[in-house]
Design a protein around this motif. Structure first.
Motif, PDB file in Angstrom:
ATOM      1  N   PRO A  37       0.822  -1.208   0.000  1.00 25.26           N
ATOM      2  CA  PRO A  37       0.000   0.000   0.000  1.00 25.26           C
ATOM      3  C   PRO A  37       0.858   1.261   0.000  1.00 25.26           C
ATOM      4  O   PRO A  37       2.049   1.212   0.349  1.00 25.26           O
ATOM      5  CB  PRO A  37      -0.793  -0.111   1.303  1.00 25.26           C
ATOM      6  CG  PRO A  37       0.009  -1.002   2.175  1.00 25.26           C
ATOM      7  CD  PRO A  37       0.736  -1.941   1.257  1.00 25.26           C
ATOM      8  N   PRO A  38       0.263   2.390  -0.359  1.00 26.89           N
ATOM      9  CA  PRO A  38       0.997   3.655  -0.295  1.00 26.89           C
ATOM     10  C   PRO A  38       1.531   3.880   1.125  1.00 26.89           C
ATOM     11  O   PRO A  38       0.874   3.539   2.099  1.00 26.89           O
ATOM     12  CB  PRO A  38      -0.068   4.693  -0.646  1.00 26.89           C
ATOM     13  CG  PRO A  38      -1.115   3.936  -1.402  1.00 26.89           C
ATOM     14  CD  PRO A  38      -1.095   2.541  -0.846  1.00 26.89           C
ATOM     15  N   GLY A  39       2.717   4.422   1.198  1.00 24.52           N
ATOM     16  CA  GLY A  39       3.323   4.695   2.501  1.00 24.52           C
ATOM     17  C   GLY A  39       4.144   3.538   3.045  1.00 24.52           C
ATOM     18  O   GLY A  39       4.777   3.665   4.078  1.00 24.52           O
ATOM     19  N   VAL A  40       4.120   2.396   2.356  1.00 26.01           N
ATOM     20  CA  VAL A  40       4.898   1.238   2.800  1.00 26.01           C
ATOM     21  C   VAL A  40       5.813   0.815   1.668  1.00 26.01           C
ATOM     22  O   VAL A  40       5.358   0.566   0.559  1.00 26.01           O
ATOM     23  CB  VAL A  40       3.989   0.048   3.185  1.00 26.01           C
ATOM     24  CG1 VAL A  40       4.826  -1.156   3.590  1.00 26.01           C
ATOM     25  CG2 VAL A  40       3.033   0.425   4.291  1.00 26.01           C
ATOM     26  N   SER A  41       7.078   0.780   1.948  1.00 26.18           N
ATOM     27  CA  SER A  41       8.015   0.261   0.953  1.00 26.18           C
ATOM     28  C   SER A  41       8.993  -0.649   1.672  1.00 26.18           C
ATOM     29  O   SER A  41       9.290  -0.473   2.851  1.00 26.18           O
ATOM     30  CB  SER A  41       8.755   1.399   0.248  1.00 26.18           C
ATOM     31  OG  SER A  41       9.495   2.150   1.170  1.00 26.18           O
ATOM     32  N   PRO A  82       7.760  -1.450  12.837  1.00 24.97           N
ATOM     33  CA  PRO A  82       7.490  -1.912  11.476  1.00 24.97           C
ATOM     34  C   PRO A  82       6.142  -1.410  10.955  1.00 24.97           C
ATOM     35  O   PRO A  82       5.277  -0.981  11.716  1.00 24.97           O
ATOM     36  CB  PRO A  82       7.445  -3.428  11.640  1.00 24.97           C
ATOM     37  CG  PRO A  82       6.873  -3.611  13.015  1.00 24.97           C
ATOM     38  CD  PRO A  82       7.469  -2.483  13.833  1.00 24.97           C
ATOM     39  N   ALA A  83       5.963  -1.509   9.653  1.00 24.97           N
ATOM     40  CA  ALA A  83       4.654  -1.320   9.017  1.00 24.97           C
ATOM     41  C   ALA A  83       4.001  -2.697   8.966  1.00 24.97           C
ATOM     42  O   ALA A  83       4.670  -3.701   8.717  1.00 24.97           O
ATOM     43  CB  ALA A  83       4.810  -0.762   7.613  1.00 24.97           C
ATOM     44  N   ILE A  84       2.694  -2.741   9.211  1.00 22.61           N
ATOM     45  CA  ILE A  84       1.960  -4.007   9.211  1.00 22.61           C
ATOM     46  C   ILE A  84       0.789  -3.885   8.253  1.00 22.61           C
ATOM     47  O   ILE A  84       0.054  -2.890   8.296  1.00 22.61           O
ATOM     48  CB  ILE A  84       1.446  -4.342  10.631  1.00 22.61           C
ATOM     49  CG1 ILE A  84       2.614  -4.391  11.626  1.00 22.61           C
ATOM     50  CG2 ILE A  84       0.665  -5.656  10.627  1.00 22.61           C
ATOM     51  CD1 ILE A  84       2.190  -4.481  13.081  1.00 22.61           C
ATOM     52  N   THR A  85       0.635  -4.880   7.390  1.00 24.34           N
ATOM     53  CA  THR A  85      -0.492  -4.903   6.454  1.00 24.34           C
ATOM     54  C   THR A  85      -1.154  -6.282   6.499  1.00 24.34           C
ATOM     55  O   THR A  85      -0.525  -7.267   6.863  1.00 24.34           O
ATOM     56  CB  THR A  85      -0.043  -4.618   5.004  1.00 24.34           C
ATOM     57  OG1 THR A  85       0.830  -5.651   4.575  1.00 24.34           O
ATOM     58  CG2 THR A  85       0.643  -3.277   4.881  1.00 24.34           C
ATOM     59  N   MET A  86      -2.415  -6.318   6.123  1.00 28.58           N
ATOM     60  CA  MET A  86      -3.178  -7.566   6.005  1.00 28.58           C
ATOM     61  C   MET A  86      -3.558  -7.707   4.538  1.00 28.58           C
ATOM     62  O   MET A  86      -3.983  -6.727   3.914  1.00 28.58           O
ATOM     63  CB  MET A  86      -4.424  -7.496   6.885  1.00 28.58           C
ATOM     64  CG  MET A  86      -5.288  -8.730   6.877  1.00 28.58           C
ATOM     65  SD  MET A  86      -4.663 -10.131   7.834  1.00 28.58           S
ATOM     66  CE  MET A  86      -4.829  -9.550   9.511  1.00 28.58           C
ATOM     67  N   ILE A  87      -3.410  -8.890   3.997  1.00 30.39           N
ATOM     68  CA  ILE A  87      -3.718  -9.124   2.589  1.00 30.39           C
ATOM     69  C   ILE A  87      -5.043  -9.871   2.429  1.00 30.39           C
ATOM     70  O   ILE A  87      -5.842  -9.550   1.559  1.00 30.39           O
ATOM     71  CB  ILE A  87      -2.561  -9.897   1.911  1.00 30.39           C
ATOM     72  CG1 ILE A  87      -1.277  -9.051   1.956  1.00 30.39           C
ATOM     73  CG2 ILE A  87      -2.928 -10.261   0.477  1.00 30.39           C
ATOM     74  CD1 ILE A  87      -0.009  -9.792   1.588  1.00 30.39           C
ATOM     75  N   ALA A 133      -9.729   1.904  14.349  1.00 32.50           N
ATOM     76  CA  ALA A 133      -8.404   2.499  14.137  1.00 32.50           C
ATOM     77  C   ALA A 133      -8.220   2.645  12.638  1.00 32.50           C
ATOM     78  O   ALA A 133      -8.945   2.041  11.851  1.00 32.50           O
ATOM     79  CB  ALA A 133      -7.318   1.601  14.732  1.00 32.50           C
ATOM     80  N   ALA A 134      -7.256   3.449  12.250  1.00 35.57           N
ATOM     81  CA  ALA A 134      -6.955   3.576  10.822  1.00 35.57           C
ATOM     82  C   ALA A 134      -6.602   2.194  10.289  1.00 35.57           C
ATOM     83  O   ALA A 134      -5.835   1.458  10.893  1.00 35.57           O
ATOM     84  CB  ALA A 134      -5.799   4.546  10.603  1.00 35.57           C
ATOM     85  N   GLY A 135      -7.216   1.837   9.193  1.00 30.97           N
ATOM     86  CA  GLY A 135      -6.984   0.526   8.604  1.00 30.97           C
ATOM     87  C   GLY A 135      -7.943  -0.542   9.081  1.00 30.97           C
ATOM     88  O   GLY A 135      -7.913  -1.662   8.589  1.00 30.97           O
ATOM     89  N   SER A 136      -8.815  -0.204  10.044  1.00 30.28           N
ATOM     90  CA  SER A 136      -9.792  -1.206  10.475  1.00 30.28           C
ATOM     91  C   SER A 136     -11.104  -0.970   9.739  1.00 30.28           C
ATOM     92  O   SER A 136     -11.376   0.124   9.253  1.00 30.28           O
ATOM     93  CB  SER A 136     -10.003  -1.156  11.996  1.00 30.28           C
ATOM     94  OG  SER A 136     -10.603   0.052  12.393  1.00 30.28           O
ATOM     95  N   THR A 138      -7.669  -4.422   3.573  1.00 26.53           N
ATOM     96  CA  THR A 138      -6.558  -5.132   2.949  1.00 26.53           C
ATOM     97  C   THR A 138      -5.625  -4.151   2.244  1.00 26.53           C
ATOM     98  O   THR A 138      -6.061  -3.110   1.751  1.00 26.53           O
ATOM     99  CB  THR A 138      -7.072  -6.179   1.945  1.00 26.53           C
ATOM    100  OG1 THR A 138      -7.859  -5.528   0.963  1.00 26.53           O
ATOM    101  CG2 THR A 138      -7.893  -7.249   2.651  1.00 26.53           C
ATOM    102  N   ASN A 139      -4.341  -4.503   2.258  1.00 25.25           N
ATOM    103  CA  ASN A 139      -3.309  -3.704   1.585  1.00 25.25           C
ATOM    104  C   ASN A 139      -3.292  -2.248   2.030  1.00 25.25           C
ATOM    105  O   ASN A 139      -3.129  -1.342   1.219  1.00 25.25           O
ATOM    106  CB  ASN A 139      -3.460  -3.828   0.063  1.00 25.25           C
ATOM    107  CG  ASN A 139      -3.265  -5.254  -0.382  1.00 25.25           C
ATOM    108  OD1 ASN A 139      -2.293  -5.900  -0.006  1.00 25.25           O
ATOM    109  ND2 ASN A 139      -4.213  -5.760  -1.136  1.00 25.25           N
ATOM    110  N   VAL A 140      -3.451  -2.073   3.331  1.00 24.52           N
ATOM    111  CA  VAL A 140      -3.429  -0.750   3.959  1.00 24.52           C
ATOM    112  C   VAL A 140      -2.555  -0.859   5.208  1.00 24.52           C
ATOM    113  O   VAL A 140      -2.584  -1.886   5.890  1.00 24.52           O
ATOM    114  CB  VAL A 140      -4.868  -0.315   4.359  1.00 24.52           C
ATOM    115  CG1 VAL A 140      -4.872   0.935   5.200  1.00 24.52           C
ATOM    116  CG2 VAL A 140      -5.731  -0.138   3.128  1.00 24.52           C
TER     117      VAL A 140
END
Length: 188
Positions: A8-12, A86-91, A138-141, A99-101
């Motif tokens: 997602p944007p903001g995660v590399s 870390p950055a955490i994402t769920m696919i 929360a953001a991403g939920s 997802t992907n955030v």
């Protein structure tokens, strides 16, 4: 069909070989601990080409709408881990997290002020698993209904198996669920 997933944007993902010596030592130590003392319902491992990119698969907790589901995602560590979160994402679609955030958790890069360098990969994943069973926004939920969450749990294995990355990192699940051994020749 499905190819490798973008972040997602903001995660590399920091380039392979860019991890500090402290990050490499710590992540290797955390991986060794996870293999010697596995966490029930959680499987995680680093990308063999870049120790800063980890893939996880959480088994849905019993007695929740997520029971029977398997939820795949990524944890992207910074070059200077453990000093930065870390950055955490769920696919896998799940009805709890988008997802992907990037997920907003006290254990993620959304809240560097609450980060504790003593938190291990195990602690991060246990925290994520626990937060999945709560209803705190929360953001991403997302706020999927329990029925939606149950429906997504029932198709999570099929969803995961469609992706080359999942098949690569979790061939034992693919074999268990489909009876087939994933190969590099599997086509998406």
């Amino acid at each position: 069909m499905a190819a490798l997933l973008d972040l997602p944007p903001g995660v590399s993902i920091p380039p392979a070989g860019s991890a500090s010596q402290a990050a490499v030592r710590r992540l290797q130590k955390d991986y060794t601990k996870l293999t010697q003392d596995p966490i029930d319902g959680i499987r995680a491992l680093p990308n063999e080409n870049n120790i800063l990119e980890w893939h996880y698969c959480l088994k849905g907790s019993p007695d929740t709408p997520f029971a029977g589901g398997y939820y795949w995602g990524k944890v992207i560590f910074k070059e200077n881990f453990p000093w930065s979160p870390p950055a955490i994402t769920m696919i896998t679609p799940n009805g709890r997290f988008a997802t992907n955030v990037r997920l907003c958790l006290s254990i993620s890069d959304y809240h560097p002020e609450s980060w504790n360098p003593g938190w291990t990969v195990s602690a991060i994943l246990i925290g994520l698993h626990s937060f999945m069973n709560e209803n705190q926004p929360a953001a991403g939920s997302v706020s999927g209904s329990p029925q939606e969450q149950k429906n997504l749990a029932s198709v999570s294995k099929e969803f995961n198996c469609r992706y080359r990355e999942f098949r690569h990192f979790f061939p034992e699940f693919v074999k268990e669920w489909t009876g087939e051994v994933p190969t590099k020749n599997w086509v998406d």
